[in-house]
Design a protein around this motif. Structure first.
Motif, mmCIF file in Angstrom:
data_model
loop_
_atom_site.group_PDB
_atom_site.id
_atom_site.type_symbol
_atom_site.label_atom_id
_atom_site.label_comp_id
_atom_site.label_asym_id
_atom_site.label_seq_id
_atom_site.Cartn_x
_atom_site.Cartn_y
_atom_site.Cartn_z
ATOM 1 N N SER A 63 104.369 29.778 40.181
ATOM 2 C CA SER A 63 103.757 28.545 40.662
ATOM 3 C C SER A 63 103.718 27.544 39.507
ATOM 4 C CB SER A 63 102.331 28.821 41.128
ATOM 5 O OG SER A 63 101.490 29.083 39.999
ATOM 6 N N PRO A 64 103.426 26.288 39.798
ATOM 7 C CA PRO A 64 103.112 25.366 38.702
ATOM 8 C C PRO A 64 101.896 25.896 37.941
ATOM 9 C CG PRO A 64 103.485 24.156 40.732
ATOM 10 C CD PRO A 64 103.426 25.624 41.100
ATOM 11 N N THR A 65 101.826 25.598 36.661
ATOM 12 C CA THR A 65 100.693 26.079 35.870
ATOM 13 C C THR A 65 99.419 25.317 36.221
ATOM 14 O OG1 THR A 65 101.260 24.593 34.058
ATOM 15 C CG2 THR A 65 102.126 26.846 33.939
ATOM 16 N N LEU A 66 98.310 25.984 35.974
ATOM 17 C CA LEU A 66 96.989 25.410 36.222
ATOM 18 C C LEU A 66 96.126 25.603 34.982
ATOM 19 C CD1 LEU A 66 96.358 26.910 39.778
ATOM 20 C CD2 LEU A 66 96.969 24.555 39.255
ATOM 21 N N GLY A 67 95.001 24.937 34.961
ATOM 22 C CA GLY A 67 94.053 25.070 33.863
ATOM 23 C C GLY A 67 94.176 23.919 32.885
ATOM 24 N N ASP A 68 93.124 23.718 32.117
ATOM 25 C CA ASP A 68 93.100 22.617 31.142
ATOM 26 C C ASP A 68 94.242 22.703 30.147
ATOM 27 O OD1 ASP A 68 90.827 21.660 32.385
ATOM 28 O OD2 ASP A 68 89.453 22.567 30.934
ATOM 29 N N ASP A 69 94.630 23.927 29.782
ATOM 30 C CA ASP A 69 95.708 24.134 28.814
ATOM 31 C C ASP A 69 96.932 24.793 29.464
ATOM 32 O OD1 ASP A 69 94.218 23.115 26.613
ATOM 33 O OD2 ASP A 69 93.111 25.009 26.536
#
Length: 139
Positions: A34-40
């Motif tokens: 999937s596309p990445t998630l999270g602040d970093d």
């Protein structure tokens, strides 16, 4: 009793090794990331061809990596109280949605809020990540 509605498997990898590790798991399963998630951009999910995902990938900045489980429950606070009564130790939280605990055997796991129906589809899968071995010490 804690009623677990869905189980997420997190494959935790040190940040520097995450791109290679994530590519490996995508190749092994044949499932795209999937596309990445999270602040970093520290989270991604392996997306099966049918059904809802359950293997997630996390780039960690501390420790050697490993695995941890997220258990989706109806009431995170009540489940955390029950887990602590059974011997787990609370080691953190993220708002009201996630409680991070450690089992008496040292396994880190999270209690997360259940958001509805999910279906794990195994029929027709050539490769599937569906088992995890938890090494729990005798003591």
């Amino acid at each position: 009793m804690i009623d677990v509605r869905w189980l997420w498997l997190f494959l935790d990898t040190p940040r520097a090794e995450a791109p290679g590790s994530w590519a490996f798991w995508s190749r092994v399963t044949g499932w795209p990331l999937s596309p990445t998630l999270g602040d970093d951009h520290e989270f991604a999910t392996l997306v099966p061809p049918r059904g809802d995902p359950w293997p997630k990938l996390q780039a960690v900045t501390d420790g050697p990596g490993g695995i941890h489980l997220d258990l989706d429950v109806d009431d995170v606070a009540a489940a955390a109280v029950e887990a602590e009564r059974l011997g787990a130790t609370r080691i953190g939280a993220i708002g009201d949605e996630v409680v991070i605990l450690r089992s008496p055997g040292g396994l880190t796991f999270c209690l997360t809020h259940w958001h509805g129906d999910a279906e794990q589809v195994r029929d027709g899968a050539v490769e599937i990540v569906d088992q995890v071995c938890l090494d729990c010490p005798d003591d």
